[in-house]
Motif scaffolding. Structure first.
Motif, PDB file in Angstrom:
ATOM      1  N   THR A  46       4.401  10.500  -2.238  1.00 21.00           N
ATOM      2  CA  THR A  46       3.561  10.133  -1.099  1.00 21.00           C
ATOM      3  C   THR A  46       3.726   8.652  -0.780  1.00 21.00           C
ATOM      4  N   GLY A  47       3.385   8.277   0.449  1.00 15.36           N
ATOM      5  CA  GLY A  47       3.455   6.878   0.825  1.00 15.36           C
ATOM      6  C   GLY A  47       2.490   6.022   0.032  1.00 15.36           C
ATOM      7  N   VAL A  48       1.226   6.465  -0.066  1.00 12.55           N
ATOM      8  CA  VAL A  48       0.250   5.687  -0.841  1.00 12.55           C
ATOM      9  C   VAL A  48       0.660   5.617  -2.309  1.00 12.55           C
TER      10      VAL A  48
ATOM     11  N   SER B 188       4.569   9.437   6.397  1.00 10.68           N
ATOM     12  CA  SER B 188       3.452   8.518   6.196  1.00 10.68           C
ATOM     13  C   SER B 188       3.951   7.088   6.055  1.00 10.68           C
ATOM     14  N   VAL B 189       3.144   6.172   6.563  1.00 11.03           N
ATOM     15  CA  VAL B 189       3.382   4.735   6.419  1.00 11.03           C
ATOM     16  C   VAL B 189       2.212   4.187   5.619  1.00 11.03           C
ATOM     17  N   ALA B 190       2.491   3.505   4.520  1.00 13.36           N
ATOM     18  CA  ALA B 190       1.433   3.058   3.610  1.00 13.36           C
ATOM     19  C   ALA B 190       1.588   1.588   3.267  1.00 13.36           C
TER      20      ALA B 190
ATOM     21  N   ALA C  91       3.357   2.987  -2.712  1.00 15.43           N
ATOM     22  CA  ALA C  91       2.781   1.647  -2.617  1.00 15.43           C
ATOM     23  C   ALA C  91       2.079   1.265  -3.914  1.00 15.43           C
TER      24      ALA C  91
ATOM     25  N   VAL D 183      -1.013  -0.448   9.992  1.00 14.35           N
ATOM     26  CA  VAL D 183      -1.340  -0.114   8.607  1.00 14.35           C
ATOM     27  C   VAL D 183      -1.488  -1.392   7.780  1.00 14.35           C
TER      28      VAL D 183
ATOM     29  N   CYS E 168       5.457  -2.561   2.480  1.00 12.60           N
ATOM     30  CA  CYS E 168       5.070  -1.335   3.161  1.00 12.60           C
ATOM     31  C   CYS E 168       6.035  -0.233   2.747  1.00 12.60           C
TER      32      CYS E 168
ATOM     33  N   SER F 214      -2.883   4.576   4.268  1.00  8.60           N
ATOM     34  CA  SER F 214      -1.725   5.100   4.993  1.00  8.60           C
ATOM     35  C   SER F 214      -2.156   5.823   6.250  1.00  8.60           C
TER      36      SER F 214
ATOM     37  N   VAL G 162       7.462   3.906   3.578  1.00  5.52           N
ATOM     38  CA  VAL G 162       7.515   5.074   4.447  1.00  5.52           C
ATOM     39  C   VAL G 162       7.936   6.266   3.600  1.00  5.52           C
ATOM     40  N   SER G 163       7.140   7.302   3.612  1.00  8.60           N
ATOM     41  CA  SER G 163       7.440   8.524   2.875  1.00  8.60           C
ATOM     42  C   SER G 163       7.668   9.632   3.891  1.00  8.60           C
TER      43      SER G 163
END
Length: 267
Positions: A133-135, A195-197, A138, A229, A182, A212, A184-185
């Motif tokens: 996942t994006g989060v 997703s952008v996180a 991160a 974001v 940052c 995200s 990106v997933s």
């Protein structure tokens, strides 16, 4: 098992796939005899950790929810972040997620769903592996070296053909997440979502959470999402007591070291 172990086993028998269980179901999933399960369920029900409905089925009780709300990385963190999450939702009208790390998993503590946004397999309390996942990326990218070394040498579960499961590639992505600030997933959990996180920092600078936005993969305008974001993550960080380095440069989105952050890390 000790008595505390058996009590915890009863509670652990409930999960998102099994939110309601009969006494027999609890006994089976907890690995306890029916007599032992009956006794422990009675204790937990009397205390309020479990509730029994009219059909004899058990659910997690409000007393347990009240106790969980005291967790500093739960409700308290969510309350601080909520205004910024709402702003991010208003700016994008897409799914907005807020999460913390628990061991090798990401745990979602808030989720705002867009009415016409892409479907996601997320709910408050849901857990996913960090790499998918994006989060999670991160959070993993800003974890300590021991966590990263352990994580990148373990088998990585795959959910789609695009899930990041190559350890060497994961290490490269984590380095880029740190550089870009940052992540990106893309299509890692489902084939249609991206997703952008960005990381959220607490007092003193350690990363304590991540925020995200999740959008349809097809036609995703990543360059337009990144500043929004980042701005949300920075706002939450400031509200938590984080102070940026006054010597660091910032870009128009309020992100430090703009010269180093022209790109985003893509999984």
């Amino acid at each position: 098992m000790t008595a505390p172990d058996r009590l915890l086993a009863v509670l652990a028998s409930f999960d998102h796939a099994h939110p309601a269980l009969t006494l027999t179901g609890i006994s089976h999933r907890a690995g306890l005899t029916l007599t032992t399960a009956h006794r422990l369920v009675g204790v937990l029900t009397d205390w309020g950790a479990l509730e029994r409905d009219g059909t004899g089925t058990y659910h997690i009780g409000l007393r347990l929810w009240e106790t969980a709300a005291l967790a500093p990385r739960g409700l308290g963190l969510r309350q601080v972040a909520m205004p910024y999450l709402e702003d991010l939702y208003e700016a994008t009208h897409e799914n907005v997620q807020f999460a913390v790390r628990d061991g090798t998993e990401v745990v979602y503590i808030e989720w705002l769903s867009g009415r016409s946004a892409v479907g996601v397999r997320t709910r408050v309390g849901a857990r996913w592996p960090l790499h998918a996942t994006g989060v999670g990326l991160a959070l993993l990218a800003h974890g300590d070296r021991a966590l990263q070394e352990t994580y990148t040498t373990r088998p990585l579960v795959s959910f789609t053909p695009h899930t990041l499961i190559d350890p060497a590639q994961l290490r490269r992505v984590l380095a880029e997440v740190r550089r870009a600030g940052c992540a990106v997933s893309s299509r890692q959990i489902t084939e249609d979502a991206l997703s952008v996180a960005a990381p959220v920092r607490g007092p003193g600078g350690p990363v304590v959470a991540a925020v995200s936005v999740v959008v349809p993969e097809r036609g995703a305008q990543v360059p337009a999402l990144v500043p929004a974001v980042r701005l949300a993550a920075r706002g939450i960080s400031r509200a938590l007591g984080w102070q940026p380095d006054p010597a660091a440069r910032t870009d128009p989105a309020g992100h430090e070291d703009s010269a180093d952050h022209e790109d985003v890390a893509s999984a």
